[in-house]
Design a protein around this motif. Structure first.
Motif, PDB file in Angstrom:
ATOM      1  N   GLY A  61       1.158  -7.885  -0.632  1.00  0.00           N
ATOM      2  CA  GLY A  61       0.036  -7.761   0.295  1.00  0.00           C
ATOM      3  C   GLY A  61      -0.087  -6.355   0.849  1.00  0.00           C
ATOM      4  O   GLY A  61      -1.199  -5.840   1.018  1.00  0.00           O
ATOM      5  N   GLU A  65      -3.403  -3.896   0.534  1.00  0.00           N
ATOM      6  CA  GLU A  65      -4.035  -3.232   1.671  1.00  0.00           C
ATOM      7  C   GLU A  65      -4.029  -1.717   1.513  1.00  0.00           C
ATOM      8  O   GLU A  65      -4.994  -1.037   1.882  1.00  0.00           O
ATOM      9  CB  GLU A  65      -3.327  -3.633   2.969  1.00  0.00           C
ATOM     10  N   GLN A  66      -2.957  -1.184   0.950  1.00  0.00           N
ATOM     11  CA  GLN A  66      -2.892   0.265   0.718  1.00  0.00           C
ATOM     12  C   GLN A  66      -3.978   0.693  -0.263  1.00  0.00           C
ATOM     13  O   GLN A  66      -4.641   1.712  -0.077  1.00  0.00           O
ATOM     14  CB  GLN A  66      -1.510   0.649   0.190  1.00  0.00           C
ATOM     15  N   GLN A  68      -6.805  -0.789  -0.773  1.00  0.00           N
ATOM     16  CA  GLN A  68      -8.097  -0.883  -0.093  1.00  0.00           C
ATOM     17  C   GLN A  68      -8.331   0.329   0.799  1.00  0.00           C
ATOM     18  O   GLN A  68      -9.421   0.912   0.818  1.00  0.00           O
ATOM     19  CB  GLN A  68      -8.152  -2.166   0.731  1.00  0.00           C
ATOM     20  N   LEU A  69      -7.300   0.720   1.547  1.00  0.00           N
ATOM     21  CA  LEU A  69      -7.413   1.916   2.375  1.00  0.00           C
ATOM     22  C   LEU A  69      -7.716   3.148   1.538  1.00  0.00           C
ATOM     23  O   LEU A  69      -8.489   4.022   1.944  1.00  0.00           O
ATOM     24  CB  LEU A  69      -6.120   2.128   3.172  1.00  0.00           C
TER      25      LEU A  69
END
Length: 261
Positions: A61, A65-66, A68-69
């Motif tokens: 996860g 998220e990384q 997406q950033l």
């Protein structure tokens, strides 16, 4: 006269927007290094815990998220590079200093050791050989003015470039001696026709056109080093900086004011 006043006001507002746009581009550029480090550590942790570990989903996860950033940062990067009708000729804003305790003194060894740990983790993930400094010259241990903390950001960008753009599997290292410090790789040499242009803001080498990046790191690094009384230079080979280093490859050297040869 009213038209003239309006035109001056228009130019003032455009200059303000240009400065803010440039500062956003700079912040975006600097965000890439810690985000890349987070991804590296998460990937190493994923390797270590194995496929059956109950916490594997948490680490995966983090990687999602990384990523997406990173997409958001790339979008911001594109926005920051759109040209406005008028661009200010004001000095380029400085890189952010490293996070230091209030009123703390600095030395280069303390600034560089976290970057060395990060580089070692990245090399391990990529299956590369990482060559860390084996000795520290006297100047690296001395207390330096706090504004020279910007050197850490320059070195971080040089290391990120080396890992991103050098041939896969080629060795990468950081070397210090009495002349200064050198970030080197044993990859394919930067073409002669690009060796000066790479310090121009926005320039991207032909080989790296399709890779992420804004082309501002080297330009800012060179400017900052100069403002501190030193220089950032691309020399002919790592061996030119230190005889024990490889003959082939690329080597960026930071000469500091009191250490220039």
């Amino acid at each position: 006269s009213q038209c003239l006043v309006l035109e001056f006001e228009r130019k003032r507002l455009l200059d303000q927007l240009s400065q803010k746009q440039e500062q956003i581009g700079l912040m975006v550029h600097q965000l890439r290094n810690p985000l890349t480090a987070l991804r590296t550590y998460a990937q190493l942790l994923l390797r270590k815990i194995g496929p059956d570990n109950k916490d594997r989903d948490l680490v995966e996860g983090l990687l999602i998220e990384q990523a997406q950033l990173n997409r958001y940062i790339s979008a911001l990067d594109q926005l920051s590079q759109e040209r406005l009708p008028s661009q200010s000729s004001d000095p380029t804003p400085l890189l952010l200093p490293p996070v230091l305790p209030e009123n703390s003194s600095i030395n280069f060894r303390g600034l560089l050791e976290p970057l060395i740990d990060r580089a070692a983790a990245t090399a391990k993930l990529q299956g590369r050989k990482w060559i860390a400094p084996t000795s520290w010259p006297e100047w690296a241990e001395k207390v330096r003015p706090s504004e020279e903390g910007y050197i850490a950001e320059i070195v971080a960008n040089l290391l990120e470039n080396a890992f991103s753009y050098s041939n896969k599997g080629s060795s990468i290292g950081l070397q210090l001696n009495e002349k200064g410090l050198c970030v080197w790789d044993e990859g394919e040499k930067i073409p002669d026709e690009e060796r000066e242009k790479i310090f121009d803001k926005g320039f991207r080498g032909l080989k790296n056109k399709d890779k992420l990046g804004s082309g501002i790191g080297l330009a800012l690094g060179k400017k900052l080093a100069s403002e501190m009384g030193g220089s950032l230079t691309l020399i002919q080979s790592p061996k030119e900086f230190e005889n024990a280093l490889p003959q082939i490859g690329n080597a960026f050297v930071i000469y500091l004011a009191k250490n220039k040869s």
